[in-house]
Design a protein around this motif. Structure first.
Motif, PDB file in Angstrom:
ATOM      1  N   ASP A   3      -8.502   9.560  15.823  1.00 46.00           N
ATOM      2  CA  ASP A   3      -7.756  10.524  15.008  1.00 46.00           C
ATOM      3  C   ASP A   3      -6.321  10.062  14.792  1.00 46.00           C
ATOM      4  O   ASP A   3      -5.789  10.159  13.680  1.00 46.00           O
ATOM      5  N   ARG A   4      -5.680   9.572  15.852  1.00 50.13           N
ATOM      6  CA  ARG A   4      -4.291   9.126  15.717  1.00 50.13           C
ATOM      7  C   ARG A   4      -4.195   7.886  14.829  1.00 50.13           C
ATOM      8  O   ARG A   4      -3.302   7.791  13.977  1.00 50.13           O
ATOM      9  N   LEU A   5      -5.112   6.939  15.007  1.00 48.81           N
ATOM     10  CA  LEU A   5      -5.085   5.744  14.177  1.00 48.81           C
ATOM     11  C   LEU A   5      -5.341   6.100  12.712  1.00 48.81           C
ATOM     12  O   LEU A   5      -4.697   5.557  11.811  1.00 48.81           O
ATOM     13  N   THR A   6      -6.267   7.021  12.472  1.00 52.72           N
ATOM     14  CA  THR A   6      -6.538   7.467  11.098  1.00 52.72           C
ATOM     15  C   THR A   6      -5.306   8.112  10.494  1.00 52.72           C
ATOM     16  O   THR A   6      -4.985   7.904   9.310  1.00 52.72           O
ATOM     17  N   ARG A   7      -4.587   8.904  11.293  1.00 51.29           N
ATOM     18  CA  ARG A   7      -3.350   9.520  10.800  1.00 51.29           C
ATOM     19  C   ARG A   7      -2.337   8.455  10.382  1.00 51.29           C
ATOM     20  O   ARG A   7      -1.697   8.574   9.330  1.00 51.29           O
ATOM     21  N   TYR A   8      -2.207   7.420  11.198  1.00 47.58           N
ATOM     22  CA  TYR A   8      -1.281   6.347  10.851  1.00 47.58           C
ATOM     23  C   TYR A   8      -1.697   5.662   9.545  1.00 47.58           C
ATOM     24  O   TYR A   8      -0.860   5.341   8.700  1.00 47.58           O
ATOM     25  N   ILE A   9      -2.988   5.415   9.403  1.00 46.24           N
ATOM     26  CA  ILE A   9      -3.479   4.774   8.178  1.00 46.24           C
ATOM     27  C   ILE A   9      -3.168   5.645   6.965  1.00 46.24           C
ATOM     28  O   ILE A   9      -2.737   5.158   5.912  1.00 46.24           O
ATOM     29  N   ASP A  10      -3.347   6.955   7.105  1.00 48.09           N
ATOM     30  CA  ASP A  10      -3.161   7.877   5.987  1.00 48.09           C
ATOM     31  C   ASP A  10      -1.694   8.100   5.636  1.00 48.09           C
ATOM     32  O   ASP A  10      -1.388   8.774   4.637  1.00 48.09           O
ATOM     33  N   GLU A  11      -0.778   7.557   6.425  1.00 51.57           N
ATOM     34  CA  GLU A  11       0.639   7.747   6.116  1.00 51.57           C
ATOM     35  C   GLU A  11       1.081   6.972   4.878  1.00 51.57           C
ATOM     36  O   GLU A  11       2.189   7.192   4.372  1.00 51.57           O
ATOM     37  N   ALA A  12       0.248   6.069   4.398  1.00 57.52           N
ATOM     38  CA  ALA A  12       0.549   5.328   3.168  1.00 57.52           C
ATOM     39  C   ALA A  12      -0.648   5.418   2.238  1.00 57.52           C
ATOM     40  O   ALA A  12      -1.801   5.417   2.696  1.00 57.52           O
ATOM     41  N   PRO A  13      -0.422   5.491   0.927  1.00 62.65           N
ATOM     42  CA  PRO A  13      -1.544   5.556  -0.018  1.00 62.65           C
ATOM     43  C   PRO A  13      -2.396   4.298   0.062  1.00 62.65           C
ATOM     44  O   PRO A  13      -1.909   3.205   0.371  1.00 62.65           O
ATOM     45  N   ALA A  14      -3.673   4.456  -0.199  1.00 57.75           N
ATOM     46  CA  ALA A  14      -4.582   3.315  -0.198  1.00 57.75           C
ATOM     47  C   ALA A  14      -4.116   2.292  -1.226  1.00 57.75           C
ATOM     48  O   ALA A  14      -3.727   2.638  -2.341  1.00 57.75           O
ATOM     49  N   GLY A  15      -4.152   1.029  -0.816  1.00 58.61           N
ATOM     50  CA  GLY A  15      -3.827  -0.049  -1.736  1.00 58.61           C
ATOM     51  C   GLY A  15      -2.368  -0.412  -1.829  1.00 58.61           C
ATOM     52  O   GLY A  15      -2.027  -1.434  -2.429  1.00 58.61           O
ATOM     53  N   ARG A  16      -1.465   0.405  -1.254  1.00 62.16           N
ATOM     54  CA  ARG A  16      -0.041   0.071  -1.353  1.00 62.16           C
ATOM     55  C   ARG A  16       0.262  -1.220  -0.602  1.00 62.16           C
ATOM     56  O   ARG A  16       0.986  -2.089  -1.086  1.00 62.16           O
ATOM     57  N   ALA A  17      -0.272  -1.348   0.612  1.00 56.12           N
ATOM     58  CA  ALA A  17      -0.093  -2.563   1.418  1.00 56.12           C
ATOM     59  C   ALA A  17      -1.273  -2.668   2.363  1.00 56.12           C
ATOM     60  O   ALA A  17      -1.798  -1.655   2.833  1.00 56.12           O
ATOM     61  N   PRO A  18      -1.732  -3.870   2.660  1.00 58.38           N
ATOM     62  CA  PRO A  18      -2.822  -4.002   3.636  1.00 58.38           C
ATOM     63  C   PRO A  18      -2.334  -3.581   5.015  1.00 58.38           C
ATOM     64  O   PRO A  18      -1.134  -3.602   5.307  1.00 58.38           O
ATOM     65  N   PHE A  19      -3.271  -3.194   5.871  1.00 58.10           N
ATOM     66  CA  PHE A  19      -2.889  -2.793   7.221  1.00 58.10           C
ATOM     67  C   PHE A  19      -3.677  -3.573   8.257  1.00 58.10           C
ATOM     68  O   PHE A  19      -4.795  -4.027   8.009  1.00 58.10           O
ATOM     69  N   PHE A  20      -3.046  -3.741   9.413  1.00 57.74           N
ATOM     70  CA  PHE A  20      -3.695  -4.272  10.607  1.00 57.74           C
ATOM     71  C   PHE A  20      -3.719  -3.144  11.630  1.00 57.74           C
ATOM     72  O   PHE A  20      -2.668  -2.605  12.000  1.00 57.74           O
ATOM     73  N   ALA A  21      -4.908  -2.749  12.077  1.00 58.91           N
ATOM     74  CA  ALA A  21      -5.064  -1.647  13.023  1.00 58.91           C
ATOM     75  C   ALA A  21      -5.763  -2.146  14.281  1.00 58.91           C
ATOM     76  O   ALA A  21      -6.828  -2.765  14.193  1.00 58.91           O
ATOM     77  N   TYR A  22      -5.180  -1.853  15.420  1.00 57.58           N
ATOM     78  CA  TYR A  22      -5.713  -2.264  16.717  1.00 57.58           C
ATOM     79  C   TYR A  22      -6.115  -1.016  17.488  1.00 57.58           C
ATOM     80  O   TYR A  22      -5.268  -0.195  17.846  1.00 57.58           O
ATOM     81  N   LEU A  23      -7.419  -0.845  17.703  1.00 56.12           N
ATOM     82  CA  LEU A  23      -7.970   0.304  18.419  1.00 56.12           C
ATOM     83  C   LEU A  23      -8.448  -0.172  19.784  1.00 56.12           C
ATOM     84  O   LEU A  23      -9.479  -0.845  19.889  1.00 56.12           O
ATOM     85  N   ALA A  24      -7.698   0.161  20.826  1.00 53.64           N
ATOM     86  CA  ALA A  24      -8.019  -0.277  22.188  1.00 53.64           C
ATOM     87  C   ALA A  24      -8.606   0.905  22.950  1.00 53.64           C
ATOM     88  O   ALA A  24      -7.883   1.716  23.541  1.00 53.64           O
ATOM     89  N   LEU A  25      -9.918   1.012  22.938  1.00 53.07           N
ATOM     90  CA  LEU A  25     -10.621   2.156  23.511  1.00 53.07           C
ATOM     91  C   LEU A  25     -10.553   2.165  25.032  1.00 53.07           C
ATOM     92  O   LEU A  25     -10.419   1.118  25.676  1.00 53.07           O
ATOM     93  N   GLN A  26     -10.702   3.371  25.611  1.00 55.66           N
ATOM     94  CA  GLN A  26     -10.854   3.487  27.059  1.00 55.66           C
ATOM     95  C   GLN A  26     -12.307   3.340  27.482  1.00 55.66           C
ATOM     96  O   GLN A  26     -12.591   3.135  28.671  1.00 55.66           O
TER      97      GLN A  26
END
Length: 601
Positions: A216-239
């Motif tokens: 949920d938190r990572l998705t929120r970060y992704i949604d902070e910018a419109p799709a296509g404005r800039a590529p993103f690198f997301a690191y999800l380090a699960l427990q």
């Protein structure tokens, strides 16, 4: 530039950005061939790191847990069968994020088992060294948004948390693990569960489930910018599936009875599936359990039920993580970005054998911290669940041993890469290593090299991912690994390995790792020349990366106990002081009472 960056980091990142700008303005002849071609959108990148997941835990590798979303990524992309990592979390994470050997990156081992005399030595500071660039820093300099959610365990405080290592947005657990249902510690080494957002301590909700909360938190970060404005690198380090092994009952209950046959049955079944899936050559021998492993059938019925339920929760925890990953994929699809997202799914090391519940003093600590260990509610809030050594040996099939050791059960892990540019349905058998991830991602993103930063040890896997048939490494290219004395070196079809006490004896052994991945036939006596040559390769590796000698008599379990006691001294001193005050006060009151009675007499 993120707050907390060292001047050296700022200089390196600026050099990367300037180099990228200069190359983009230069003539096409100076552009790197692996950069994105004109008109091609740079891919988003999502790295999903499981914690303590074994080679065969995921459905795509024959595991018992239902992982339809990860299996989909495996079908659409590449599944690696010869991928190795380190036997512990901090070294693996350092290599995954930098492309450098763990000693060169600054994380030779984990702090929980580090001898005090080795602290602050180069490579043993257990945080990413100032001159080292992470993949987040490299991609941020190329215009990527860089996001992170999950376990960090790569340094503490300003400049060492994700915001100081290239991540624009981050929710980071600054510990080896934590409860999955609430913001609290899971072991006496930590007094709490330190969560940080963008480098600052943050107050977490009173209750949550870790996999859902992190996605949920990572998705929120992704949604902070419109799709296509800039590529993103997301690191999800699960427990998932680090201790405490916890999962919502709706997932765990789906495995009722699945593990009632016990650990011997599970190891045999996994070994058979490994042959069917090509993870183990036909006819290759596989060892059974350690001589002191408990006999499942000899256990009392209540102990078997408890042990079986612990594995039901384990499988449920993996399925719960997969469901959360599925929601992330659905969100990217809704944004129109799923098809342009490169996914990496892997684990930091093999399965966890530890039993925290029955350690000396844990009963009192659990009561003081609201934990229990009982069948009812196992894996739910307040349950300190674990799977233990025998299940870990079963899960490690067809490999030998488990987490902490560099035998195959401790370091052979799943790796799935899927997305734009990756040939679908690929199975890649060649030897690959955790340090290969960062150069591969930089390659797909078209990131330019940074001559000022230390050269990466890993190699790009892009060619084989795109369908190339050549080997990742040449037959004469040695590949070494060392963590707390446990060490190995691969060259061609062979591996030398040294496992230290308490399980190993510290002696070097030689195996044909292609024909004998179960490490059952020591060839050091039959091929002394090969052993000598590979030991020379290992000595060169130690000198090159800066492996420091361990103190005499070092033992990981004893060191962990000592470090926990040192960490608990302030708490114990406070408790002893409070008890002394109470006893002193009680004694004073008793003395006053006796005096008053004596005066009346």
């Amino acid at each position: 530039m993120p707050v907390g960056k060292t001047p050296r980091k700022r200089l390196l990142a600026a050099g990367t950005a300037i180099g990228a700008l200069a190359l983009s303005m230069a003539s096409p002849a100076f552009a790197r061939s692996e950069a994105p071609s004109p008109g091609r959108t740079r891919p988003n990148i999502v790295v999903i790191l499981f914690d303590d997941v074994a080679l065969m835990d995921l459905g795509a590798y024959g595991g018992e847990a239902r992982t339809p979303n990860i299996d989909r990524l495996a079908r659409q992309g590449a599944r690696f069968t010869g991928y190795r990592t380190s036997p512990l979390c901090t070294p693996s994470r350092a290599m995954l994020l930098t492309g450098l050997d763990n000693h060169r990156a600054g994380a030779a081992t984990i702090e929980e088992i580090l001898p005090p005399e080795m602290r602050n030595r180069p490579g043993y500071r257990l945080r990413i060294e100032p001159e080292v660039l992470t993949i987040a820093e490299r991609l941020r300099a190329e215009g990527y948004r860089t996001l992170m959610a999950g376990k960090w365990h790569l340094g503490h405080g300003p400049g060492e948390l994700p915001d100081g290592q290239g991540f624009e947005r981050s929710l980071a657990l600054d510990a080896s693990g934590a409860d999955n249902w609430a913001p609290r510690s899971y072991m006496p080494y930590y007094t709490d569960a330190p969560w940080y957002e963008d480098g600052r301590p943050t107050k977490m909700p009173g209750s949550f489930y870790s996999s859902d909360m992190l996605v949920d938190r990572l998705t929120r970060y992704i949604d902070e910018a419109p799709a296509g404005r800039a590529p993103f690198f997301a690191y999800l380090a699960l427990q998932a599936v680090h201790i405490p092994v916890q999962a919502p009952a709706r997932f765990s209950d789906g495995y009722r009875g699945r593990f009632d046959g016990g650990w011997e049955s599970l190891r045999q079944a996994r070994t058979a599936r490994a042959r069917q899936l090509g993870l183990l050559p036909e006819g290759a021998p596989v060892d059974g359990f350690s001589p002191d492993a408990r006999d499942w059938d000899a256990l009392p019925a209540d102990e078997r039920r408890m042990a079986a339920r612990s594995m039901e929760v384990y499988a449920g925890m993996i399925e719960a993580a997969d469901a959360a990953i599925g929601r992330l994929m659905q969100r990217l699809e809704a944004r129109g970005e799923l098809d342009n997202t490169l996914f990496v799914v892997t684990s930091d090391n093999g399965p966890e054998p530890s039993d925290p519940v029955h350690q000396t003093g844990m009963g009192l600590w659990m009561r003081l911290n609201g934990y229990s260990w009982r069948l009812e509610g196992l894996g739910g809030p307040g349950s300190l669940n674990y799977i233990g050594r025998e299940w870990a040996e079963a899960l490690a099939a067809p490999g030998r041993r488990y987490k902490f050791y560099v035998s195959e059960g401790g370091i052979r892990a799943p790796l799935i890469v899927s997305g734009p540019g990756v040939a679908p349905g690929r199975r890649i058998d060649g030897l690959t290593f955790v340090t290969d991830v960062t150069p591969t991602l930089a390659d797909f993103a078209g990131a330019r090299p940074t001559p000022e930063a230390p050269a990466m040890d890993g190699v790009s896997l892009r060619a084989v991912l795109e369908g190339g048939s050549g080997p990742v490494r040449g037959p004469d290219s040695p590949l070494g690994i060392e963590v707390s004395g446990n060490a190995a070196l691969y060259r061609g079809d062979f591996k030398i390995v040294r496992d230290m006490p308490p399980l190993g004896d510290g002696r070097w052994r030689l195996y044909d790792i292609v024909r004998d991945p179960g490490e059952t036939r020591d060839l050091s006596g039959a091929e002394p020349g090969r052993l000598t040559a590979m030991l020379a390769d290992y000595a060169d590796y130690e000198a090159r990366v800066g492996v420091a000698p361990l103190p005499p008599g070092y033992n990981t379990q004893k060191q962990l106990t000592a470090n926990v006691l040192v960490r608990q001294l302030p708490t114990l001193a406070g408790a002893i002081g409070a008890l002394a005050l109470v006893l002193g006060g009680a004694g004073f009151l008793a003395w006053r009472w006796r005096r008053r009675r004596g005066g009346r007499a």
